[in-house]
Design an enzyme around this catalytic site. Structure first.
Site, short mmCIF file in Angstrom:
data_model
loop_
_atom_site.label_atom_id
_atom_site.label_comp_id
_atom_site.label_asym_id
_atom_site.label_seq_id
_atom_site.Cartn_x
_atom_site.Cartn_y
_atom_site.Cartn_z
N LEU A 64 -0.33 -5.08 2.26
CA LEU A 64 0.85 -5.39 1.46
C LEU A 64 1.61 -4.12 1.10
CD1 LEU A 64 -1.05 -8.00 -0.68
CD2 LEU A 64 0.77 -8.53 0.96
N PRO A 65 2.89 -4.26 0.69
CA PRO A 65 3.76 -3.08 0.53
C PRO A 65 3.52 -2.22 -0.70
CG PRO A 65 5.05 -5.10 0.88
CD PRO A 65 3.66 -5.51 0.61
N THR A 95 -1.48 0.59 0.98
CA THR A 95 -1.46 1.89 0.31
C THR A 95 -0.90 1.69 -1.09
OG1 THR A 95 -1.15 3.08 2.39
CG2 THR A 95 -0.54 4.24 0.37
N LYS A 170 -5.71 8.63 1.34
CA LYS A 170 -4.46 8.26 2.00
C LYS A 170 -3.26 8.94 1.35
CE LYS A 170 -1.24 6.20 4.37
NZ LYS A 170 -0.99 4.75 4.37
N LYS A 245 7.83 6.17 -1.20
CA LYS A 245 6.94 5.44 -2.10
C LYS A 245 5.58 6.13 -2.19
CE LYS A 245 3.91 2.66 -0.93
NZ LYS A 245 3.03 1.65 -0.32
#
Length: 300
Positions: A64-65, A95, A170, A245
């Site tokens: 998911l975003p 992430t 990450k 982001k």
């Protein structure tokens, strides 16, 4: 084995496709009808909610975003934890903030559901080719249970530590990748301004201390690296918006731990400026195009 897969967007679609090619049954859900329809075309069965996708699954995957999407997908109405069977394992490959992973993991634990975070690196090309790097936070035994499934989607699977550690790794990786791309783009714009040939400079840097993955594999200057997004009008492997982001998440994580960061916020601002001037949906290497002196909004 049946996989419940929530989030079949740009990254999720090729991941679902690879799972199905490898013989896994996939029940998929996405809030965007077109994304869900694409998963169905790959052979997935459509679910009407995240809860429905998780209900009959042997293992649940989410891609998911953002943090808010993950919280809603697991903890919200119609979410995964509403229906997933006790003892099942959930793997979040999004992430997000490390704190989000820990929140979901703790809530899942109280319901006797296991959870690991497993964010990925490699973008859409890596998802398509099943060569993603996968960074896992959680119990080693849970990773081993998920490994046969993860191995269908990625080439390098690394156990980083406890829940949330995968996300930390990450964010650190993307901090380096994002800053490096901005630096490479600025360097080549300076060289261009002085009349240096980009191919010659690439040859120099590739044999010097400034060599980077960004330049070798995703060169922002068109015509120099065959597989680079710059040769496809910056069609995204990983978008400018997503990199901005992720740099924001990295900066926030650093501040939570009182770690001073200076370069990452500057790179994030450049990416945000690029996004606000129409480059948000392009590959993040398009920051080079944004930094063209005549480009609207380019910093001077």
């Amino acid at each position: 084995m049946k996989i419940g897969f929530v989030g079949t967007g740009a990254m999720g679609q090729p991941m679902v496709a690879n799972l199905i090619k490898s013989g896994f049954a996939v029940v998929a859900y996405d809030i965007v009808p077109a994304a869900l329809a694409a998963a169905v075309q790959h052979g997935a069965t459509a679910a009407g909610s995240a809860a429905e996708a998780a209900k009959a699954a042997d293992l649940v995957i989410t891609m998911l975003p953002s943090s808010s999407h993950v919280v809603k997908a697991y903890l919200g109405e119609g979410g995964v934890l509403e229906s997933v069977a006790e003892g099942r394992l959930c793997v979040d490959m999004s992430t997000v903030e490390p704190a989000t992973s820990r929140l979901v993991a703790e809530t899942a634990r109280r319901r006797n559901v296991r959870f690991i975070d497993a964010p990925v690196s490699g973008g859409v090309p890596g998802a398509t080719a099943a060569t993603l790097a996968i960074m896992v936070g959680g119990e080693a035994a849970d990773l081993e249970e998920a490994r046969p499934v993860l191995a269908v989607m990625g080439k390098n699977i690394i156990h980083v530590g406890a829940v949330g550690s995968g996300e930390v790794a990450k964010l650190c990786n993307n901090l380096i990748a994002g800053v490096a791309m901005v630096a490479v783009s600025e360097a080549f714009r300076i060289a261009e301004a002085f009349g240096l040939d980009a191919r010659v400079l690439t040859d120099v840097v590739s044999k010097s201390s400034g060599n980077t993955w960004a330049m070798e594999h995703n060169h922002p200057v068109p015509g120099l690296v065959e597989k680079a997004a710059s040769n496809r009008e910056y069609a995204p492997g990983f978008t400018t918006d997503l990199m901005a982001k992720d740099l924001g998440l990295a900066v926030n994580a650093a501040r939570e731990q009182r770690v001073p960061v200076v370069v990452a916020p500057a790179a994030q601002q450049i990416l945000r400026l690029a996004s606000s001037h129409g480059f948000g949906g392009n590959d993040f290497s398009s920051v080079y195009a944004f930094l063209k002196p005549s480009a609207p909004g380019a910093p001077v």
